[in-house]
Design a protein around this motif. Sequence first.
Motif: not given
Length: 437
Positions: A52-60
């Motif tokens: 149920g968590n948020v999936l997002m692009p990794g940070f640059v």
Amino acid sequence: MSILIHNCTAVLMDEAGTVLPNAYVVVEGTKIRSVSTQRPWGSFEEQIDGRGNVLMPGFVNAHSHVPMTAMRGYGDGNNLQDWLHNYIFPVEARWDDRAIRACTDLGLAEMIASGTTCIADMYMHTGAVARTVLESGVSANLSCGGGYFGAPEGFSPDACGDCRNQIALTEEWNGAGDGQIKVDASIHAEYTSNPSLWEWMAGYAAEHGLGMHVHVSETRSEHESCLQKYGKTPVAMLDQYGVWVNGGTAAHCVWVSDADMELMVQRNITAVHNPVSNLKLASGAARVPRLLERGVNVALGTDGVASNNSHDLFEEIKLAALLHKGIGLDPAAVTARQALEMATINGARALRRNTGVIAPGKTADLILVDLAAPNLFPCHDVEADLVYSARGSNVVMNMARGKVIYQDGTFFTLDLERIRAEVKDYALPLLFGRSGN
């Protein structure tokens, strides 16, 4: 290897601003294969329950000096020039490769645990940094921060140590790890070099197709001294010698002029905003709303931990979103969405990386953020929650280039106990004559 990530809300960071509940994301090798709300057909070698968590692009992290993790909290309370000359440069003279690797490991551990999957790092002993980065799993654009204090008429690339460093770094490491490591050309700053080095570095970058990484107009004194000396700003002066031939990343940009911004758009130069470091060293605050309005690509960086004192990009994201609301008395000066773009897609664009967005064909640099954590619950707006409420400690998974390198507090490419011991027992005595706590 095929991996299915499911039971998550995906913040795609695409142009449409899509937030996708009940998402299914398939990773094949180092790439994202598909993104949908329907379970894909077929079997998978591994399945990751997003819980149920948020999936997002990794940070640059588009501007860092990772080995400086050793100097966390050292020399506090000084402006940039005093801090550099009286504290940092004397310590940096004592580095060796072993200490560099230990402190790079420590900095990478902090970055990985707080959601960073790609960095642009400028530092010395860059080959040692490269070896450590390669083992960690994150991607990196590496540069050595070229400097030259000699007379212009006496310049020779054969006699200039940083020219030799640039050549060796490029020949040995550019493209290593199937592109995991890229080498950028670099100039530390206008005030630590002169036209002879600028011209050589620009030519080398053009010949080898390299990006460029430079500290630019970080302080008022730096900016005004360049104007007095050359009659041009640092951005314009470097442009005169071809430094921006392939575009580049200009770190800080606190004091760039409107004319500089126009040139930055023309030359495809990214302004890397480092709000925490710039405030801590009393350098000022980059005019981010103006940069964005003029069409400059703006990314985010932590700078070195010695002037921050953290590698947590969530701190930079929140401050980037808040700072100019207060300065300009405008609640929409920098939106939550714009702050997230700086840390993802804008950073990827700056480093010429195929990442920063969750979409088929993009590099699988992905993080999961614990949406059930007390500081993120309840959630009325996912992007606002990520910007104003989240912290690095909320990251529960880091996948870099399709490989899970961190999950639920466990590192899979780093030995944190060994790293702590190496920093405490070797690096700190070497640098400061004493061990750590």
